[in-house]
Design a protein around this motif. Structure first.
Motif, PDB file in Angstrom:
ATOM      1  N   ARG A  64       0.839  -1.194   0.000  1.00 44.95           N
ATOM      2  CA  ARG A  64       0.000   0.000   0.000  1.00 44.95           C
ATOM      3  C   ARG A  64       0.875   1.246   0.000  1.00 44.95           C
ATOM      4  O   ARG A  64       1.983   1.238   0.530  1.00 44.95           O
ATOM      5  CB  ARG A  64      -0.921   0.010   1.225  1.00 44.95           C
ATOM      6  CG  ARG A  64      -1.996  -1.065   1.200  1.00 44.95           C
ATOM      7  CD  ARG A  64      -2.842  -1.023   2.467  1.00 44.95           C
ATOM      8  NE  ARG A  64      -3.469   0.285   2.682  1.00 44.95           N
ATOM      9  CZ  ARG A  64      -4.189   0.582   3.769  1.00 44.95           C
ATOM     10  NH1 ARG A  64      -4.350  -0.324   4.714  1.00 44.95           N
ATOM     11  NH2 ARG A  64      -4.709   1.780   3.895  1.00 44.95           N
ATOM     12  N   GLY A  68      -0.989   6.994   1.474  1.00 43.26           N
ATOM     13  CA  GLY A  68      -2.368   6.526   1.521  1.00 43.26           C
ATOM     14  C   GLY A  68      -2.695   5.873   2.853  1.00 43.26           C
ATOM     15  O   GLY A  68      -3.815   6.007   3.364  1.00 43.26           O
ATOM     16  N   ILE A  69      -1.724   5.163   3.426  1.00 43.95           N
ATOM     17  CA  ILE A  69      -1.917   4.555   4.747  1.00 43.95           C
ATOM     18  C   ILE A  69      -2.158   5.646   5.783  1.00 43.95           C
ATOM     19  O   ILE A  69      -3.064   5.550   6.617  1.00 43.95           O
ATOM     20  CB  ILE A  69      -0.694   3.703   5.132  1.00 43.95           C
ATOM     21  CG1 ILE A  69      -0.564   2.503   4.199  1.00 43.95           C
ATOM     22  CG2 ILE A  69      -0.803   3.228   6.587  1.00 43.95           C
ATOM     23  CD1 ILE A  69       0.741   1.746   4.364  1.00 43.95           C
ATOM     24  N   ASP A  71      -3.361   8.601   5.334  1.00 44.44           N
ATOM     25  CA  ASP A  71      -4.681   9.170   5.122  1.00 44.44           C
ATOM     26  C   ASP A  71      -5.772   8.254   5.684  1.00 44.44           C
ATOM     27  O   ASP A  71      -6.720   8.715   6.339  1.00 44.44           O
ATOM     28  CB  ASP A  71      -4.907   9.411   3.630  1.00 44.44           C
ATOM     29  CG  ASP A  71      -6.205  10.133   3.340  1.00 44.44           C
ATOM     30  OD1 ASP A  71      -6.376  11.269   3.804  1.00 44.44           O
ATOM     31  OD2 ASP A  71      -7.067   9.547   2.661  1.00 44.44           O
ATOM     32  N   SER A  72      -5.638   6.952   5.461  1.00 46.86           N
ATOM     33  CA  SER A  72      -6.655   6.007   5.933  1.00 46.86           C
ATOM     34  C   SER A  72      -6.695   5.919   7.455  1.00 46.86           C
ATOM     35  O   SER A  72      -7.722   5.559   8.036  1.00 46.86           O
ATOM     36  CB  SER A  72      -6.398   4.619   5.338  1.00 46.86           C
ATOM     37  OG  SER A  72      -5.232   4.029   5.888  1.00 46.86           O
TER      38      SER A  72
END
Length: 220
Positions: A64, A68-69, A71-72
């Motif tokens: 990943r 992005g991690i 953000d999640s």
């Protein structure tokens, strides 16, 4: 990389450290204030446990995008374009647990990029991943803080750093435990000589039970 280590050799040198996680972790652990009071066997146990914790914590996030991690997980990421030295310490990145914010210091990213001469292009992700581990350690219900604390309740802060290095390495594919960058940057700034590094490295490998000659020295 500067004249201290030839640019053409840096990638090979880093990959040669790929199997040296325990020795690199020992160099991190020895910076802990309580290090002299930890007996040698417990040092090895602490290192192995922290390396395993960082690696296992990273597995659900493999393949990943690191940003992005973040953000999640609800982590805000900022880039500081100003000075990266605070009270004499170089700042790569830092995590504010109250605001769930990670600050990346662009000057430190640029310095590492220049030092590695393009051998590893994912320095921002590497620094971000390290701080994301600290976020998970603080907020994840599946990751209580006590898991990296010894049974007697005494906190060994460098265990978290070792685990964060292992976490960041697995997520980004960095060739070795990333704390090696700290040593390289100290050498780059003239605060650590290659001869001093060689002595530290021999001591670290001996401490973790590695007695075979190490061919890739920085001096001589």
């Amino acid at each position: 990389m500067s004249h201290v280590i030839r640019r053409a050799a840096i990638s090979d040198w880093l990959h040669a450290l790929a199997s040296e996680d325990r020795a690199l972790a020992w160099l991190e652990l020895r910076q802990d204030r309580g290090f002299p009071r930890i007996n040698p066997d417990e040092r090895i146990k602490a290192i192995d446990f922290a390396l395993a914790e960082g690696t296992e914590t990273a597995r659900p996030f493999l393949d990943r995008d690191v940003f992005g991690i973040a953000d999640s997980l609800g982590v805000r990421v900022c880039v500081n374009l100003g000075p990266n030295e605070i009270a004499g310490s170089l700042m790569r990145a830092e995590y504010d647990v109250e605001t769930r914010t990670i600050i990346l210091y662009q000057r430190s990213v640029d310095a590492a990029d220049q030092m590695l001469d393009g051998a590893f292009p994912r320095i921002p992700e590497l620094y971000l991943a390290h701080e994301l581990f600290h976020h998970l350690a603080a907020y994840s219900q599946a990751y209580p803080l006590s898991r990296l604390s010894p049974g007697d309740g005494k906190k060994i802060s460098r265990r978290y750093e070792i685990a964060a290095h292992a976490f960041a390495r697995l997520l980004t594919g960095f060739p070795a435990l990333p704390n090696i960058l700290d040593s390289l940057l100290l050498i780059e700034r003239g605060l650590l000589t290659p001869f001093q590094w060689d002595g530290m490295w021999r001591a670290a490998r001996t401490a973790v039970g590695e007695h075979e000659p190490y061919a890739l020295k920085l001096s001589g």
